[in-house]
Design an enzyme around this catalytic site. Structure first.
Site, PDB file in Angstrom:
ATOM      1  N   SER A   1       5.779  -7.390  -1.791  1.00  0.00           N
ATOM      2  CA  SER A   1       4.527  -8.107  -1.512  1.00  0.00           C
ATOM      3  C   SER A   1       3.651  -7.374  -0.504  1.00  0.00           C
ATOM      4  O   SER A   1       2.929  -8.005   0.274  1.00  0.00           O
ATOM      5  CB  SER A   1       4.840  -9.511  -0.977  1.00  0.00           C
ATOM      6  OG  SER A   1       5.641  -9.406   0.197  1.00  0.00           O
ATOM      7  N   GLY A   2       3.706  -6.043  -0.512  1.00  0.00           N
ATOM      8  CA  GLY A   2       2.793  -5.266   0.328  1.00  0.00           C
ATOM      9  C   GLY A   2       1.401  -5.288  -0.271  1.00  0.00           C
ATOM     10  O   GLY A   2       1.082  -6.153  -1.102  1.00  0.00           O
ATOM     11  N   ASN A   3       0.566  -4.335   0.107  1.00  0.00           N
ATOM     12  CA  ASN A   3      -0.800  -4.352  -0.439  1.00  0.00           C
ATOM     13  C   ASN A   3      -0.818  -4.107  -1.944  1.00  0.00           C
ATOM     14  O   ASN A   3      -1.546  -4.755  -2.690  1.00  0.00           O
ATOM     15  CB  ASN A   3      -1.704  -3.362   0.301  1.00  0.00           C
ATOM     16  CG  ASN A   3      -1.201  -1.934   0.240  1.00  0.00           C
ATOM     17  OD1 ASN A   3      -0.093  -1.638  -0.211  1.00  0.00           O
ATOM     18  ND2 ASN A   3      -2.013  -1.011   0.733  1.00  0.00           N
ATOM     19  N   TRP A   4       0.025  -3.178  -2.423  1.00  0.00           N
ATOM     20  CA  TRP A   4       0.076  -2.887  -3.851  1.00  0.00           C
ATOM     21  C   TRP A   4       0.735  -4.037  -4.612  1.00  0.00           C
ATOM     22  O   TRP A   4       0.253  -4.464  -5.663  1.00  0.00           O
ATOM     23  CB  TRP A   4       0.801  -1.576  -4.080  1.00  0.00           C
ATOM     24  CG  TRP A   4       0.873  -1.025  -5.480  1.00  0.00           C
ATOM     25  CD1 TRP A   4       1.918  -0.338  -6.011  1.00  0.00           C
ATOM     26  CD2 TRP A   4      -0.128  -1.058  -6.501  1.00  0.00           C
ATOM     27  NE1 TRP A   4       1.634   0.051  -7.301  1.00  0.00           N
ATOM     28  CE2 TRP A   4       0.383  -0.384  -7.628  1.00  0.00           C
ATOM     29  CE3 TRP A   4      -1.408  -1.617  -6.581  1.00  0.00           C
ATOM     30  CZ2 TRP A   4      -0.323  -0.238  -8.819  1.00  0.00           C
ATOM     31  CZ3 TRP A   4      -2.123  -1.475  -7.772  1.00  0.00           C
ATOM     32  CH2 TRP A   4      -1.587  -0.792  -8.875  1.00  0.00           C
ATOM     33  N   GLY A   5       1.826  -4.570  -4.089  1.00  0.00           N
ATOM     34  CA  GLY A   5       2.472  -5.706  -4.727  1.00  0.00           C
ATOM     35  C   GLY A   5       1.552  -6.908  -4.826  1.00  0.00           C
ATOM     36  O   GLY A   5       1.529  -7.621  -5.845  1.00  0.00           O
TER      37      GLY A   5
ATOM     38  N   PHE B   1      13.863   0.821   0.568  1.00  0.00           N
ATOM     39  CA  PHE B   1      14.486  -0.495   0.625  1.00  0.00           C
ATOM     40  C   PHE B   1      15.089  -0.954  -0.702  1.00  0.00           C
ATOM     41  O   PHE B   1      15.609  -2.070  -0.801  1.00  0.00           O
ATOM     42  CB  PHE B   1      13.471  -1.546   1.105  1.00  0.00           C
ATOM     43  CG  PHE B   1      12.800  -1.185   2.401  1.00  0.00           C
ATOM     44  CD1 PHE B   1      13.553  -0.772   3.488  1.00  0.00           C
ATOM     45  CD2 PHE B   1      11.428  -1.248   2.533  1.00  0.00           C
ATOM     46  CE1 PHE B   1      12.949  -0.448   4.698  1.00  0.00           C
ATOM     47  CE2 PHE B   1      10.802  -0.916   3.739  1.00  0.00           C
ATOM     48  CZ  PHE B   1      11.567  -0.518   4.823  1.00  0.00           C
TER      49      PHE B   1
ATOM     50  N   LYS C   1       3.048  13.620  -6.148  1.00  0.00           N
ATOM     51  CA  LYS C   1       1.657  13.700  -5.680  1.00  0.00           C
ATOM     52  C   LYS C   1       1.544  13.366  -4.196  1.00  0.00           C
ATOM     53  O   LYS C   1       0.629  13.839  -3.514  1.00  0.00           O
ATOM     54  CB  LYS C   1       0.758  12.796  -6.518  1.00  0.00           C
ATOM     55  CG  LYS C   1       1.173  11.328  -6.553  1.00  0.00           C
ATOM     56  CD  LYS C   1       0.400  10.482  -5.579  1.00  0.00           C
ATOM     57  CE  LYS C   1       0.830   9.035  -5.615  1.00  0.00           C
ATOM     58  NZ  LYS C   1      -0.012   8.156  -4.806  1.00  0.00           N
TER      59      LYS C   1
ATOM     60  N   ARG D   1      -3.048   7.068   1.978  1.00  0.00           N
ATOM     61  CA  ARG D   1      -2.565   7.010   3.356  1.00  0.00           C
ATOM     62  C   ARG D   1      -1.778   8.257   3.748  1.00  0.00           C
ATOM     63  O   ARG D   1      -1.722   8.607   4.920  1.00  0.00           O
ATOM     64  CB  ARG D   1      -1.729   5.754   3.585  1.00  0.00           C
ATOM     65  CG  ARG D   1      -0.479   5.615   2.737  1.00  0.00           C
ATOM     66  CD  ARG D   1       0.253   4.335   3.104  1.00  0.00           C
ATOM     67  NE  ARG D   1       1.479   4.151   2.358  1.00  0.00           N
ATOM     68  CZ  ARG D   1       1.720   3.137   1.550  1.00  0.00           C
ATOM     69  NH1 ARG D   1       0.777   2.231   1.351  1.00  0.00           N
ATOM     70  NH2 ARG D   1       2.872   3.016   0.921  1.00  0.00           N
ATOM     71  N   ASN D   2      -1.150   8.939   2.771  1.00  0.00           N
ATOM     72  CA  ASN D   2      -0.450  10.176   3.097  1.00  0.00           C
ATOM     73  C   ASN D   2      -1.429  11.222   3.623  1.00  0.00           C
ATOM     74  O   ASN D   2      -1.161  11.915   4.607  1.00  0.00           O
ATOM     75  CB  ASN D   2       0.286  10.708   1.862  1.00  0.00           C
ATOM     76  CG  ASN D   2       1.481   9.858   1.490  1.00  0.00           C
ATOM     77  OD1 ASN D   2       2.553   9.995   2.057  1.00  0.00           O
ATOM     78  ND2 ASN D   2       1.289   8.954   0.534  1.00  0.00           N
TER      79      ASN D   2
END
Length: 437
Positions: free
Chosen positions: A85-89, A171, A279, A343-344
């Site tokens: 449930s992070g930003n992408w989730g 995780f 990438k 972000r990388n």
């Protein structure tokens, strides 16, 4: 008369059991077709729900149910679980939650596993379920009300038909452990995770293979030029699904595709996933270039050489990859996006400018999330070193050594100045100046 009797059965079930009512409604056209053939047959009558109905009608109902089951009409709606449930989730939850409400073959409820934490004195699951917003990882974007946040991963996934894995690859094993042996035997998974896992004995393993092996489920993958915030903002983009099951591929395309999130499905699963992992290494190199102020020409060279090393890596370690896959969204498009907006790149630029460690910058800049580029570079380098192939991948090797502190960022260019891609392999036996090529 017979069709009318069947209609009365449906209405009776509507009052008693809505689920059975919906199923019978779906087979009514089949029953009508059957009864046209059987109703003229004279036979013994029986009572059904207080209404007279001949045995030929009863046989027609059985035949209609059988046809419906065999054709998939009466298959249960598929339950979706989002693991992460992070930003992408959360961006994916917005898409999937909205789509299932329009699709009969999917359950209306979408369950999302959320790592429980407190935000301003409230549990994050409580905030998502009441305010319908992930205020920590995707603030300002409403989630559909049919997305249910759960802090227990087993509760979220136990009845799932399709599990979407969207969490940091570090995780995976810990999160999957409670699910071992507890999923439906027909469950399938889709990995949206960009990165590699550590293989036993060293080296790397595809995340999809790790999940598939742990949970004993078939896996597909989704990768593309999909920055989470832009997807949540509904800005047009493309994505790539790698799936070998044609029936499942159709379901996945329906599940994910919207007017702003366009889906291409290919069967080159490994190449799709490898692109999504590698990438991040190249984007880290692009961030070093930005931090050093070397300009767009140098960044373009990093992107091109990075793409060539990605292709070479697939040729060496995942033979059979199709060249066309690298021109899908999962390939060159995702690489470009990540090298300019991910972000990388952002953290790598700060690494050069501030002199702080990667770990310090993760805490300061990523709101608790982990950076994937440096860790993936270390995992890939372990594999290259074990096969004595570091010289064939000088960009990947240089980026890993910089992240480890063995080289300074300004030494990266020297490491790639004599890149294998700069060696001319012109074959004068087959191509001659002045002749048609």
């Amino acid at each position: 008369m017979a069709v009318g009797a069947f209609g009365r059965i449906i209405l009776s079930l509507k009052r008693k059991c809505s689920a059975h009512y919906q199923l019978l409604t779906k087979i009514r056209p089949l029953f009508t077709s059957q009864i046209s053939r059987h109703y003229s047959v004279s036979s013994t009558t029986t009572k059904v729900g207080g209404n007279v109905c001949c045995s030929s009608i009863r046989g027609s109902i059985r035949s209609s149910f059988s046809t419906a089951i065999n054709s998939g009409i009466m298959s249960s709606p598929k339950q979706i679980c989002i693991v992460g449930s992070g930003n992408w989730g959360s961006a994916i939850a917005k898409i999937v939650g909205g789509n299932v409400r329009q699709l009969e073959n999917f359950s209306n409820e979408v369950r999302m596993y959320v790592y429980e934490e407190e935000v301003n004195g409230r549990k994050l699951t409580e905030i998502i379920n009441s305010d319908h917003e992930n205020v920590k990882y995707l603030p300002g974007h409403k989630l559909p009300e049919n997305v249910l946040a759960l802090a227990d991963v087993l509760e979220a996934a136990a009845d799932a038909d399709i599990l979407l894995f969207v969490l940091p690859h570090q995780f995976i094993k810990r999160i999957c452990k409670p699910l071992v042996g507890k999923l439906k035997p027909t469950a399938v998974g889709v990995s949206l995770i960009k990165g590699f896992d550590h293989a036993e004995g060293g080296g790397i393993e595809l995340i999809s293979r790790t999940i598939g092996s742990l949970l004993n489920i078939p896996m597909s993958v989704l990768m593309g030029a999909n920055l989470a915030k832009e997807v949540a903002d509904e800005k047009f983009c493309e994505t790539t699904i790698g799936c070998r099951d044609r029936v499942l591929a159709k379901d996945l395309r329906e599940l994910f595709q919207t007017h702003y999130f366009r889906v291409v499905v290919v069967d080159d699963v490994e190449a799709v996933e490898v692109c999504g992992a590698l990438k991040n290494i190249v984007a880290t190199g692009a961030g070093f270039v930005d931090g050093l102020g070397y300009g767009d020409n140098t960044k373009a060279a990093i992107i091109r050489l990075g793409m060539m090393e990605i292709i070479k890596f697939c040729e060496v370690f995942y033979s059979g990859s199709q060249l066309g896959t690298f021109f899908e969204s999962c390939g060159i498009a995702d690489l470009i996006t990540t090298c300019y907006g991910g972000r990388n790149r952002k953290v790598a630029e700060a690494f050069v400018k501030t002199g702080k460690s990667i770990e310090e910058l993760e805490k300061e800049m990523l709101n608790g999330q982990k950076l994937q580029g440096p860790q993936t570079a270390a995992e890939v380098n372990f594999m290259l070193k074990s096969k004595d192939m570091e010289e064939r991948f000088p960009l990947f090797t240089a980026i890993d050594r910089i992240c480890r502190g063995e080289l300074t960022p300004d030494q990266m260019i020297e490491c790639i100045r004599n890149h294998p891609e700069h060696i001319c392999n012109f074959d004068i036996k087959h191509v001659k100046i002045g002749e048609g090529v």
